[in-house]
Design an enzyme around this catalytic site. Sequence first.
Site, PDB file in Angstrom:
ATOM      1  N   PRO A  94       0.849  -1.195   0.000  1.00 37.46           N
ATOM      2  CA  PRO A  94       0.000   0.000   0.000  1.00 37.46           C
ATOM      3  C   PRO A  94       0.889   1.251   0.000  1.00 37.46           C
ATOM      4  CG  PRO A  94      -0.077  -1.114   2.143  1.00 37.46           C
ATOM      5  CD  PRO A  94       0.701  -1.999   1.214  1.00 37.46           C
ATOM      6  N   SER A 101       7.067   1.924   0.430  1.00 38.92           N
ATOM      7  CA  SER A 101       6.756   1.692  -0.985  1.00 38.92           C
ATOM      8  C   SER A 101       7.652   2.516  -1.901  1.00 38.92           C
ATOM      9  CB  SER A 101       5.284   1.977  -1.276  1.00 38.92           C
ATOM     10  OG  SER A 101       4.992   3.323  -1.035  1.00 38.92           O
ATOM     11  N   ALA A 104      10.910   0.774  -2.121  1.00 42.49           N
ATOM     12  CA  ALA A 104      10.740  -0.520  -2.784  1.00 42.49           C
ATOM     13  C   ALA A 104      10.579  -0.352  -4.288  1.00 42.49           C
ATOM     14  CB  ALA A 104       9.544  -1.263  -2.197  1.00 42.49           C
ATOM     15  N   ASP A 145      15.019   3.008   4.998  1.00 41.79           N
ATOM     16  CA  ASP A 145      14.111   2.277   4.101  1.00 41.79           C
ATOM     17  C   ASP A 145      14.899   1.622   2.970  1.00 41.79           C
ATOM     18  OD1 ASP A 145      12.279   3.476   5.709  1.00 41.79           O
ATOM     19  OD2 ASP A 145      11.023   4.261   4.098  1.00 41.79           O
TER      20      ASP A 145
HETATM   21  C1  MEV Z   1      10.311   6.232   7.365  1.00 38.81           C
HETATM   22  O1  MEV Z   1      10.084   4.889   7.001  1.00 38.81           O
HETATM   23  C2  MEV Z   1      11.198   6.310   8.559  1.00 38.81           C
HETATM   24  C3  MEV Z   1      11.462   7.710   9.109  1.00 38.81           C
HETATM   25  O2  MEV Z   1      12.313   7.542  10.231  1.00 38.81           O
HETATM   26  C4  MEV Z   1      12.091   8.610   8.079  1.00 38.81           C
HETATM   27  C5  MEV Z   1      13.508   8.207   7.728  1.00 38.81           C
HETATM   28  O3  MEV Z   1      14.162   7.503   8.490  1.00 38.81           O
HETATM   29  O4  MEV Z   1      13.988   8.653   6.659  1.00 38.81           O
HETATM   30  C6  MEV Z   1      10.181   8.353   9.588  1.00 38.81           C
END
Ligand code: MEV
Length: 312
Positions: A94, A101, A104, A145
Site C-alpha cells: 500500500p 513503498s 521498494a 528504508d
Molecule cells: C520512514 O520509514 C522512517 C522515518 O524515520 C524517516 C527516515 O528515516 O527517513 C520516519
Amino acid sequence: KSIGTGYASGKIILMGEHSVVYGEPAIAFPFSGTGIQATIRANKLESWIESSFFHGPLSEAPTTMRNVTVLLWYLVKHFKIPEPFYLKIESSIPAERGMGSSAAVAVAITRAVFDWMEEPATQEKVLHFVNQAEAVAHGNPSGIDATTISGTEPILYQKGIGFQPFQLNMDAFLVVADTGVKGQTRKAVKDIAKLMELRPYEISKQMRTLGKLTGQAQQAILQNRPQILGDCMNQAQSLLRLLGTSNRHLDHLIETALENQALGAKLTGGGRGGCMIALAENETRGRQLQRILLDAGARNTWIEGLGVYAHV
Ligand code: MEV
C-alpha cells in the site's frame, strides 16, 4: 537480454522511526508480506510507464512520481539504456503507509535495469541509485528504508554509520495493520525538524530516549523476552505521539490491540496514518488480533512470525 525483471519487498520498522533521522539506532526488516515487481524492455515509439497510479508516456508522469523519473534519469545516464523503453510496475505494497513503498519501487526498478543490462545487482550498487530517488521522495531520509529493502535480513541501522545484520529471532508474532489512511512521512519529518529548532533541548532528549528504547528492545530480542519488547514498543509509541506522529486512526487500532492482549503496539514508519504493529505472544493470539483489528476498521492486516529469520 530482451527483458529485465526486479523484485523488492516492503519493510517494517520495529523500533526507531524518526529518531533514526537524528542518529539514533533503529531495527527494521524486509517484509515479505508485500512487494513490488518491475519489468523493463525496449519499446517502439516512446518511453512508457505502466502502473496502477499512472500509465502513460514517461514525459507525462505526474510530479508525485518524481522519485521514479529522477531514478530513471540516473539509470539511463549510467547504463546508456536503450530508449525508448517500457516499464511496468506491479505493487502489493500500500502506497504511503509506512511500508517503504517509495524505496521498494526504486529498488525493484534498479534491480530490473541491472538484470536487463546483465550486471550483478549488489546491494551497494543498488543503494547508490536508490538513495538518489529517496532524497527526492522524502527530503531528508535517514536511509533506513532503502538499506532495509535492498537487503534480505533484519538490520540494526544507524545513520552515517551503516547497518549490521540483526537476528530477529523471538517466540512471538507481529501483526501489522493498515489504517487505510495515507501517511505523511515527508511532512512528519519536516514538522519534527521544526520542533527541534523551537525546543532543541526537549526534543533531542526525546530522541535519545527513543534511541535507548531501541537498545532495550534489542536486548529483549536477544534474550527472547517478548513482554519487555512489548513494553519498549508502548513507551516508544507514547513518545512518538508526543512528537505528533500518531493520529486518531493509529491510536484507535493501537488501543484496540492493547485491550485485546497485545504485548505492545505502536505505529511503524512515518506515521500520521499508515500502518501500526502489535506484538502477540503466539500465532493464535496474533490471528485473533488480525480479526479484531479488521473489525475495528483496519483496511488490511498481515502476520509475521518473528522466529522466521532464524535460518536466513
Ligand atoms: C520512514 O520509514 C522512517 C522515518 O524515520 C524517516 C527516515 O528515516 O527517513 C520516519
